[in-house]
Scaffold this active site. Structure first.
Site, PDB file in Angstrom:
ATOM      1  N   HIS A 460       0.824  -1.210   0.000  1.00  0.00           N
ATOM      2  CA  HIS A 460       0.000   0.000   0.000  1.00  0.00           C
ATOM      3  C   HIS A 460       0.857   1.258   0.000  1.00  0.00           C
ATOM      4  O   HIS A 460       0.497   2.266  -0.583  1.00  0.00           O
ATOM      5  CB  HIS A 460      -0.931  -0.022   1.207  1.00  0.00           C
ATOM      6  CG  HIS A 460      -2.048  -1.010   1.051  1.00  0.00           C
ATOM      7  ND1 HIS A 460      -2.751  -1.540   2.090  1.00  0.00           N
ATOM      8  CD2 HIS A 460      -2.579  -1.560  -0.076  1.00  0.00           C
ATOM      9  CE1 HIS A 460      -3.674  -2.363   1.634  1.00  0.00           C
ATOM     10  NE2 HIS A 460      -3.576  -2.408   0.323  1.00  0.00           N
ATOM     11  N   GLU A 697     -12.176  -2.015 -29.831  1.00  0.00           N
ATOM     12  CA  GLU A 697     -11.341  -2.707 -28.845  1.00  0.00           C
ATOM     13  C   GLU A 697     -11.354  -4.219 -28.995  1.00  0.00           C
ATOM     14  O   GLU A 697     -10.761  -4.921 -28.205  1.00  0.00           O
ATOM     15  CB  GLU A 697     -11.667  -2.279 -27.416  1.00  0.00           C
ATOM     16  CG  GLU A 697     -13.118  -2.302 -27.049  1.00  0.00           C
ATOM     17  CD  GLU A 697     -13.390  -1.745 -25.647  1.00  0.00           C
ATOM     18  OE1 GLU A 697     -12.460  -1.525 -24.875  1.00  0.00           O
ATOM     19  OE2 GLU A 697     -14.578  -1.555 -25.353  1.00  0.00           O
ATOM     20  N   ASN A 720      -6.156  -0.982 -24.782  1.00  0.00           N
ATOM     21  CA  ASN A 720      -5.936  -1.959 -23.701  1.00  0.00           C
ATOM     22  C   ASN A 720      -6.600  -3.289 -24.054  1.00  0.00           C
ATOM     23  O   ASN A 720      -5.973  -4.347 -24.019  1.00  0.00           O
ATOM     24  CB  ASN A 720      -6.525  -1.440 -22.379  1.00  0.00           C
ATOM     25  CG  ASN A 720      -6.047  -0.052 -22.047  1.00  0.00           C
ATOM     26  OD1 ASN A 720      -4.981   0.354 -22.500  1.00  0.00           O
ATOM     27  ND2 ASN A 720      -6.831   0.682 -21.285  1.00  0.00           N
ATOM     28  N   ASP A 721      -7.889  -3.204 -24.387  1.00  0.00           N
ATOM     29  CA  ASP A 721      -8.569  -4.451 -24.753  1.00  0.00           C
ATOM     30  C   ASP A 721      -8.155  -4.923 -26.143  1.00  0.00           C
ATOM     31  O   ASP A 721      -8.056  -6.124 -26.385  1.00  0.00           O
ATOM     32  CB  ASP A 721     -10.089  -4.271 -24.683  1.00  0.00           C
ATOM     33  CG  ASP A 721     -10.596  -4.470 -23.266  1.00  0.00           C
ATOM     34  OD1 ASP A 721     -10.149  -5.447 -22.638  1.00  0.00           O
ATOM     35  OD2 ASP A 721     -11.380  -3.647 -22.785  1.00  0.00           O
ATOM     36  N   CYS A 768      -8.255   6.040 -26.875  1.00  0.00           N
ATOM     37  CA  CYS A 768      -8.473   6.315 -25.444  1.00  0.00           C
ATOM     38  C   CYS A 768      -7.823   5.250 -24.569  1.00  0.00           C
ATOM     39  O   CYS A 768      -7.901   5.321 -23.345  1.00  0.00           O
ATOM     40  CB  CYS A 768      -9.959   6.441 -25.140  1.00  0.00           C
ATOM     41  SG  CYS A 768     -10.895   4.961 -25.510  1.00  0.00           S
TER      42      CYS A 768
HETATM   43  C1  PEP Z   1      -9.406   0.048 -23.539  1.00  0.00           C
HETATM   44  O1  PEP Z   1      -9.783  -1.129 -23.543  1.00  0.00           O
HETATM   45  O2  PEP Z   1      -8.364   0.451 -24.093  1.00  0.00           O
HETATM   46  C2  PEP Z   1     -10.215   1.069 -22.834  1.00  0.00           C
HETATM   47  C3  PEP Z   1      -9.942   2.340 -22.935  1.00  0.00           C
HETATM   48  O3  PEP Z   1     -11.224   0.614 -22.036  1.00  0.00           O
HETATM   49  P1  PEP Z   1     -10.987  -0.015 -20.557  1.00  0.00           P
HETATM   50  O4  PEP Z   1      -9.530   0.176 -20.226  1.00  0.00           O
HETATM   51  O5  PEP Z   1     -11.910   0.736 -19.652  1.00  0.00           O
HETATM   52  O6  PEP Z   1     -11.381  -1.431 -20.753  1.00  0.00           O
HETATM   53 MG    MG Z   2     -11.809  -1.638 -22.848  1.00  0.00          MG
END
Ligand code: PEP
Ligand code: MG
Length: 838
Positions: A460, A697, A720-721, A768
């Site tokens: 933490h 995504e 990310n996804d 994003c």
């Molecule tokens: C992503 O998948 O890149 C995204 C922006 O959504 P999250 O990170 O909320 O899944």
């Molecule tokens: Mg996502």
């Protein structure tokens, strides 16, 4: 609560060092399968009764005895491991089955040397075989002599802190696999406790032969439950069924564990090589700073006389606990107000620990036996720390530091010491291990960095240090504590090193790097409110990803051109009922209001799969990330999405609100939501429609970008996804963290394909996902055709500066060549060469 005559203090049956069961080199005992208990590595040759009771069994081979104590506890006393194989050689039996023995009476004698030679280990066990009915509270884990207090056993049904709980109803049972990352450590355990408290029933978890009341955070952590372990849950009382369902939901839904997600990859491993003038450790928060070393002194307690007045000590402990509780409550309300979510979660767990019956019980028992409150509290905490440290789960071991935090705070309150360190601003603080509350104090005093002899990067303290931007090294080894006070050092957290003897040239170099870093930050900040154009005049919008109106306000201050992604999950999680339309509308409106005249992209709820909501029971999934998540929830709970869309349609001005759909994989999903929006607009008599965008995504969406763009107003790539689904690598997998890299050429191809598809319909494309916040990727994304980057709020200025240094035509030319490279590493290398970072 400590005056129940069924409690029993067991005295040591043998002399020698005490071990937790987890340390016993025998899987059956160590797993608790025989019951909860404790072990002793014996130094004497006689086994004594740990309490008065009846001998219910004596092994024919003389290596084990079972006693039934007067409170019903059944105690197996087992000498050595695998000693049954000695067939009685070296053992003599001193008592008969069915007789009554007194506390301390000799039960068995054994020949230490003979037995030691003939068996696997002399480690001997005291096991409570009916431990489902009792709670076991170790008093000490040091060496004991025969007859000294060793263990408290407390009948669960009578002596539980929840004695008043209604347990008249039937008992119901269930089992579930734990999906909390890293297992049931402090914060998930706090969630379980909180859930149990909403019901009148008495609830317990059972795992590996041990049980713990859901009331006790320590008890829950002490079960040592790891990720993917299957646990049993039992609830008894009038609302047992509802309690069971809520607990199963809470146990199966993973908490957002920042301690794991945000942990930086350790640059240096835990090798404490003795390079001259250098200590090596693990980076817990990045940065490079120089300054005088300041050793923080630990609290020293005077000798315990052992004859303190119990009543006075109890009152003193009560007062100290209340003082610390109110301090923590203050921290919590401050964290809540400023939306410091991590800080709030950590200190909420501290508050729960402070009320933990296991801790209080042990302290009160020691006070009853004449200990001073300081020693009783300190010992009770240390025993539980050792239990956590011996479970073999590093995350749980790190939670011992949270307990030590409470130890120090309560001790300070007991000793009347002020909780304030006199640390000069700019100092680099050294300590054995800092605690979360130390860190809050120190960061307010303007220290430059932190280093610890022990500790881990997922603790933490590490999370808080990263949040506060304080460079921090952990696991530097005990020689850190021998370094002289005031010595000039360089803390190179990025490199995992503490330089103990930097010369004046090195100090100047670090100071210069610090100055440049600050100047760069100031320059970026000063320019952050201006739009970002490339050198050849292409405008790139730099927006921010936020999760609340407070974060949106900070983003606007930091120069964001808008909100590129509002993750609306923040409104839905950690609560028992869904937010209604009105509450949602107010929350979305607050974000719009916080952003002045800028536009805000609001993503519809992205839960399901591994992100379960208590009030939204969805079927358990074999592959949660491939299941009913994101927009697919419209399939099972269309009314929830309708409600959110209605709330969104009522914000004003509607033209500043853009709606974004997560996890779309085919055009029909988009068309369906368009139809719903049209119908809802008609219901609400609206003539205007908000813009509607699609997240790219999943690879299917990237490949269908052209078809999606025909019906969408914009596209936003969630890297990310998209990385997770393209590379088939869990985005949260610690072992794959370095390879889940969105600069992989396969992803670049999907991004290029998306931009080309969108261009056919003159739609814009943003990013994003986290790749947008990586300055190394900025030229690549611009080159592939991205015109909006939605980044983490503190990075707006940095990314805008990066945009201004680039030439879009050059980005386009070079990015095209990157698609042909063979790995993410090759792309990164090429980017460093072509567009070096300043
Ligand atoms: C992503 O998948 O890149 C995204 C922006 O959504 P999250 O990170 O909320 O899944
Ligand atoms: Mg996502």
């Amino acid at each position: 609560m400590h005056n129940n005559n069924k409690d029993l203090t067991l005295s040591a049956p043998l002399s020698g060092p005490v071990l937790t069961l987890a340390k016993v080199p025998d899987p059956v005992f160590a797993s608790g399968a025989m019951g909860d208990g404790i072990a002793i590595d014996p130094l004497n040759n006689t086994l004594h009764a740990p309490c008065a009771g009846v001998v219910v069994h004596v092994a024919r081979t003389g290596h084990a005895v079972t006693l039934r104590a007067d409170n019903g506890a059944e105690l197996l006393l087992h000498l050595g491991l695998d000693t049954v194989e000695l067939q009685g050689e070296g053992f003599s039996i001193l008592v008969k089955e069915g007789t009554r023995v007194s506390n301390g009476q000799a039960l068995l004698r054994f020949d230490l040397d003979q037995v030691a030679q003939g068996c696997k280990s002399l480690v001997s066990l005291l096991i409570l075989t009916n431990s489902e009915d009792f709670q076991v509270l170790p008093i000490t884990l040091k060496s004991v002599k025969v007859g000294e207090p060793l263990l408290h056993i407390v009948p669960k049904t009578i002596h539980n802190a929840q004695a008043e709980v209604d347990s008249s109803g039937a008992e119901v049972h269930g089992h579930i696999r734990i999906s909390h990352r890293g297992g049931l450590h402090a914060r998930p355990a706090a969630l379980i406790r909180q859930t149990a408290h909403q019901f009148n029933s008495k609830s317990q978890l059972h795992f590996a032969g041990k049980s713990a009341s859901c009331d006790s955070l320590i008890g829950l952590m002490g079960l040592g439950i790891g990720e993917q372990d299957e646990v049993q849950v039992s609830c008894k009382g009038v609302d047992a069924k509802a309690a069971l369902q809520a607990l199963l939901n809470a146990l199966s839904s993973a908490v957002n564990d920042h301690s794991l997600a945000a942990a930086p990859t350790p640059i240096a491993q835990r090798t404490r090589t003795a390079e001259a003038g250098m200590l090596n450790g693990v980076c817990a928060a990045p940065g490079l700073v120089g300054g005088p070393l300041f050793q923080l002194a630990a609290i020293h307690l005077p000798e315990d006389t052992g004859n303190a007045n119990a009543e006075e000590q109890l009152q003193a402990l009560d007062r100290a606990l209340e003082r610390v509780r109110s301090e923590i409550r203050e921290t919590l309300s401050h964290a809540k107000k400023h939306k410091y979510t991590e800080e709030e979660q950590i200190f909420a767990a501290h508050l729960a620990l402070l009320e933990d019956p296991a801790l209080l019980e042990a302290a009160l028992q020691s006070i009853d036996q004449g200990s001073a409150a300081t020693h009783a509290w300190s010992q009770s905490i240390e025993v539980q720390c050792e239990v956590l440290q011996n479970l073999g789960n590093p995350l749980l071991a790190e939670r011992a530091n949270d307990l030590r935090d409470l130890k120090q705070r309560v001790l300070r309150a007991l000793l009347g010491q002020d909780w304030h360190y006199d640390v000069p601003a700019g100092a680099i603080v050294a300590a054995h291990e800092l605690t979360p509350s130390d860190l809050l104090q120190l960061s307010q005093q303007g220290v430059a960095g932190l280093c610890m002899a022990e500790g881990g990067a997922t603790s933490h303290v590490a999370i808080l240090a990263r949040g506060k931007g304080l460079p921090c090294l952990v696991a530097l080894g005990s020689s850190l504590l021998n370094q002289p006070q005031g010595q000039s050092v360089v803390l190179n957290a990025d490199g995992g090193r503490l330089e103990l003897t930097p010369n004046s040239q090195r100090l100047e170099q670090v100071a210069q790097a610090q100055r440049e870093h600050l100047q760069r930050r100031e320059r970026q900040h000063a320019q952050a409110h201006n739009p970002a154009h490339t050198r050849d005049g292409l405008r790139i919008e730099v927006a921010a990803n936020v999760a609340s109106s407070a974060e949106a306000a900070d983003a606007l201050k930091g120069g964001a051109d808008g909100v590129g992604l509002l993750r609306t999950e923040f409104l839905f999680v950690d609560r028992q009922t869904a937010p209604d339309e009105q509450e949602q509308r107010q929350a979305y409106q607050a974000v719009l209001d916080a952003m002045g005249d800028k536009s805000v992209i609001i993503r519809t709820i992205d839960v399901g799969g591994d992100k379960q909501l208590d009030y939204l029971p969805l079927p358990a999934e074999a592959n949660p990330v491939l299941g009913l998540r994101g927009i697919r929830m419209a399939q099972v709970r269309p009314e929830l999405l309708d409600q959110q869309l209605r709330a969104l349609l009522q914000v004003s001005p509607l033209q500043r609100c853009r709606i974004l759909l997560p996890m779309v994989s085919e055009v029909d999903e988009l068309l369906h939501i368009r139809q719903r929006l049209d119908a809802l607009c008609a219901e609400l008599a609206l003539t205007q429609r908000p813009e509607l965008g699609v997240m790219i995504e999943v690879p299917a969406a990237a490949l269908l970008a052209e078809q999606l763009a025909e019906h969408a107003d914009f596209l936003s790539i969630g890297t990310n996804d998209l990385s997770q689904y393209t590379l088939a690598m869990d985005r949260d997998h610690a072992g794959l963290a370095a390879r889940v890299d969105a600069l992989h050429p396969a992803l670049l191809r999907l991004i290029a394909h998306t931009c080309a598809g969108a261009a056919k319909h003159q739609r814009w494309v943003g990013v994003c996902g986290a790749l947008a916040s990586d300055p190394l990727a900025t030229p690549v994304l611009i080159g592939l055709g991205i015109s909006e980057l939605s980044v983490s709020p503190p990075q707006v200025g940095e990314i805008k500066e990066r945009v201004r240094q680039l030439d879009a035509a050059d980005c386009r030319r070079f990015s095209a060549t990157l698609l042909n490279l063979s790995s993410a590493a090759a792309v990164r290398h090429a980017c460093h060469q072509q567009w070096p970072l300043s």
